[in-house]
Design an enzyme around this catalytic site. Structure first.
Site, mmCIF file in Angstrom:
data_model
loop_
_atom_site.group_PDB
_atom_site.id
_atom_site.type_symbol
_atom_site.label_atom_id
_atom_site.label_comp_id
_atom_site.label_asym_id
_atom_site.label_seq_id
_atom_site.Cartn_x
_atom_site.Cartn_y
_atom_site.Cartn_z
ATOM 1 N N HIS A 35 11.593 -10.770 -26.675
ATOM 2 C CA HIS A 35 10.061 -10.954 -26.267
ATOM 3 C C HIS A 35 9.330 -9.582 -25.754
ATOM 4 O O HIS A 35 9.527 -9.255 -24.584
ATOM 5 C CB HIS A 35 9.742 -11.995 -25.346
ATOM 6 N N ASN A 41 0.735 -10.679 -31.081
ATOM 7 C CA ASN A 41 -1.044 -10.578 -30.537
ATOM 8 C C ASN A 41 -1.293 -9.362 -30.562
ATOM 9 O O ASN A 41 -1.760 -8.658 -29.470
ATOM 10 C CB ASN A 41 -0.899 -11.288 -29.325
ATOM 11 N N ASP A 97 9.421 -10.051 -21.603
ATOM 12 C CA ASP A 97 7.948 -10.031 -22.159
ATOM 13 C C ASP A 97 7.029 -8.551 -21.628
ATOM 14 O O ASP A 97 6.111 -8.637 -20.819
ATOM 15 C CB ASP A 97 7.312 -11.138 -21.121
#
Lengths: 435, 304
Positions: A69, A103, A314
């Site tokens: 991630h 994204n 992340d």
């Protein structure tokens, strides 16, 4: 990835190998040749001559870490990060493979963009595995073409950052993905409940006068997704950056019912609490937000007992002007690639006594299983020659000014950590060596 | 990023009782009728990102009456409309010659952010749902005009506590001095979490219970639009929480009725209660001037 140049052979001698995928936890030597693990054997028993030797005395030798991630920000937001700078930060943090989120601008919703991310022109120094959007432009309406995305190299689909709220769309996503054995990654947040919120709802948000996100905004989506996943044999649901005790319960229920439900947690969620947010510092703002101590305790217990499949950073770089502003207006996300191992050893191993082998599993075999990275996350003979070498006892201080990332939005600047990456090897070649 | 400059006033939460008392003491020394020109030649910038009547005008009067020059910068009609960031606006005002910046902002933490990046004092004139420290000081000043001490006073705070920076600052200040506070409102405006603000806070959903036998009734403004979408209707709110004469009678005879303004008559107050003899609402506004004179004098190092 420079795999074209013929590889020399490299002998890593004198280290302690931890390879949970092969159930190895012992002093061993390792020979890498032609981008693969050629031999792994007891100390001083490898007789094959090697072009180069690395003395790993006192160090831990593991499969290359995998971060499933990360946000590499290309295409479209190169002012925050590029694939070259993001993967350099990954290498410095011991990661030999990263899965990048879709994204970007534009959103990665076509095979062409999936291929673009993997082009040698991007200058990646570690392996990059794209995760593609589940819906076109991640608008949550029309599904993308999973088959062509998968063929182009996407290892999973997600609308990360924009959760799939519609039951019908999520059901379709899981159904079609299950036919392709493709994991569906969900950023579990019911955004209808979190509008205008910038941190966890609790005493700290109340005191600071900030709108809070309830933990139910996360757990309600995880509960629903686990239910939907149950409807399709073989559906694979992966919960991104799980942060609440209640969401963990839903994952446990799914696993108990033999569903293919997996989840990851971030180093910041097992390290920090919402009450650690100081002075409205935007570097403490991320989504999901830092939670309560009971959430953190539940996460640490689940890291120890095997419920959690992977540690994922992340890694979310943002420019200064997006962070040094009013807290409620600041961008969500922090960088994390270079601090992940240090935080895991400092907090999980030293503070909470989680065995080093379990921590290595969370960085290697665990994430490799989540997204099916064959021949990675292990040092078995024939596996890719991706290796991470670290010193579990080395004390160091993270200095964000020395980051390889293009951004410096980390709450861990100045943090005293134990455990440091000494060398990172991708396809048999050093991509990082500690100075 | 640095520590805020000396004399900054960003919130009540982190002040000691001694520091608060010093502000109140200073206010008592200020005479708005015969002000001393303590701030002659100083430039006070009033940076308002949100509407204000009382706070803005009383800061302006306080500054001007002590000889300072004031400049008002509003978010509309300035470069803020063009997208200038908070910090750049701060650097600009500093470059123009600001000696102190008084800031009101819709986002919590904005005054602190500015104070951490400027070498001049910053005064928080209200930031989002966070704090309104100058209001809490003038309220304490007002209470002490009517009561000998804050210690042991029973105080009811009624209304929309969740959205209220006034409530947070008041709770911090009054509990630091040993008041017994009961918060009252519907769950939408008063989640159970509110008790974590300070030790010893009580919560009740019954306004009668809240005001029974108290020394101070502190009513907060209720914005109609915030009731929209809530389970509670305007009529329900009025029926259950509006301060009317009968409810005021449940408090002690010498209780005072307070409100930070702007008062919305017919909503949180009936018309007559806002003007009743026990009401000190106008006095609170008046007291804003000496209190803010003291705050400005201290900020600019002119307080003795």
């Amino acid at each position: 990835m420079s795999q074209t140049k013929p590889n020399r052979s490299l002998l890593i001698k004198g280290g302690h190998v931890i390879d949970p995928a092969s159930r190895l936890d012992a002093p061993m030597d390792l020979l890498l040749r032609d981008g693969r693990v050629a031999e792994i054997a007891a100390p001083n028993t490898i007789r094959t001559p090697a072009d180069e030797k690395f003395d790993a005395k006192g160090l831990i030798v593991t499969p290359g870490f995998i971060d499933i991630h990360v946000h590499l920000r290309e295409p479209g937001q190169a002012y925050k990060e590029t694939i070259a700078t993001g993967t350099a930060a990954a290498a410095a943090g011991g990661f030999t493979s990263v899965c990048c989120m879709p994204n970007t601008q534009p959103v990665i919703d076509s095979a062409d963009w999936v291929a673009w991310l993997q082009s040698p022109e991007r200058g990646a120094v570690v392996n990059v595995f794209p995760i593609a959007a589940a819906t076109k432009a991640s608008k949550g309406a029309a599904l993308t073409d999973f088959r062509s995305l998968q063929r182009a190299g996407a290892v999973a689909v997600t609308d990360d950052g924009k959760p799939i709220l519609s039951d019908d769309i999520m059901r379709d996503t899981l159904r079609i993905a299950s036919e392709l054995n493709l994991p569906v990654i969900q950023h579990a947040e019911d955004t209808r409940q979190t509008e205008g919120a910038s941190m966890n709802e609790g005493p700290t948000s109340f005191r600071m006068g900030l709108r809070g996100m309830k933990d139910s905004a996360e757990s309600s989506i995880v509960e629903r997704d686990v239910q939907l996943a149950q409807q399709f044999a073989g559906a694979r649901l992966h919960v991104a950056h799980l942060s609440t005790a209640d969401a963990l319960k839903a994952v446990r229920r799914g696993k108990r019912n033999k569903l293919r439900v997996t989840c990851e947690v971030t180093p910041h969620h097992f390290t920090l609490l919402d009450s650690d947010i100081q002075n409205y510092d935007g570097n403490y703002k991320m989504n999901p937000p830092l939670r309560s101590s009971s959430d953190r305790e539940a996460i640490i217990a689940a890291l120890a007992d095997g419920t959690i499949d992977a540690i994922a950073t992340d890694h979310a770089p943002h420019a200064k002007h997006e962070k040094t502003i009013e807290f409620a207006r600041a961008a969500f996300g922090i960088t994390g690639l270079e601090t992940a191992l240090g935080l895991a050893i400092t907090h999980l191993h030293r503070e909470h006594k989680i065995p080093l082998a379990r921590i290595v599993e969370l960085f290697t075999a665990g994430p490799a299983r989540v997204v099916d990275l064959r021949g990675r996350g292990t040092l078995a003979r024939g596996a890719h020659a991706d290796v991470t070498i670290f010193d579990p006892k080395k004390r160091w201080t993270f200095d964000v000014n020395k980051t390889k990332s293009k951004s410096a939005n980390s709450p861990f600047d100045g943090a005293a950590l134990t455990g440091k990456v000494v060398a990172t090897i991708v396809s048999g070649r050093f991509v990082h060596r500690a100075s | 990023m640095t520590k805020p400059a000396r004399g900054s006033l960003l919130g009540i939460e982190n002040l000691t009782p001694a520091e608060i008392s010093a502000y109140l003491q200073l206010a008592r020394k200020m005479n708005p009728q015969k002000p001393k020109p303590l701030l002659k030649g100083k430039r006070v910038f009033l940076l308002f990102y949100e509407a204000s009547t009382r706070t803005r005008s009383s800061f302006e009067v306080a500054a001007k009456s002590m000889g300072a020059m004031t400049t008002l910068v509003l978010s509309s009609g300035s470069s803020i409309e063009k997208g200038e960031s908070l910090l750049d606006t701060g650097y600009t005002l500093r470059a123009v010659g600001a000696d102190v910046i008084v800031i009101r902002h819709p986002e919590a933490g904005a005054p602190l952010l500015m104070a951490q990046h400027l070498d001049i004092p910053v005064i928080n004139a209200g930031d989002g749902m966070h704090e309104h420290p100058t209001q809490a000081l003038l309220d304490a000043y007002t209470i002490l005009k009517h009561k000998k001490t804050i210690k042991g006073l029973k105080i009811a705070i009624v209304g929309d506590i969740y959205h209220s920076r006034v409530a947070r600052s008041a709770v911090y200040l009054l509990t630091k001095f040993g008041a017994h506070i009961t918060l009252c409102g519907p769950p939408e405006f008063l989640p159970d979490l509110a008790t974590t603000l300070a030790p010893g806070l009580q919560i009740t959903r019954s306004v009668e219970e809240a005001v029974h036998g108290v020394d101070v009734i502190y009513v907060l403004r209720v914005q109609k639009e915030r009731l929209g979408g809530q389970a509670l209707s305007v009529n329900d709110y009025i029926a259950r929480y509006q301060m009317n004469a009968a409810r005021v009678r449940l408090a002690k005879k010498d209780a005072i009725v307070m409100h930070p303004g702007p008062v919305i008559r017919g909503m949180e107050f009936t018309w007559d209660v806002a003007d009743c003899p026990q009401s000190v609402i106008v006095e609170e506004v008046r007291n804003g001037v000496p209190v803010r004179m003291g705050i400005l004098a201290k900020a600019l190092g002119k307080a003795k």
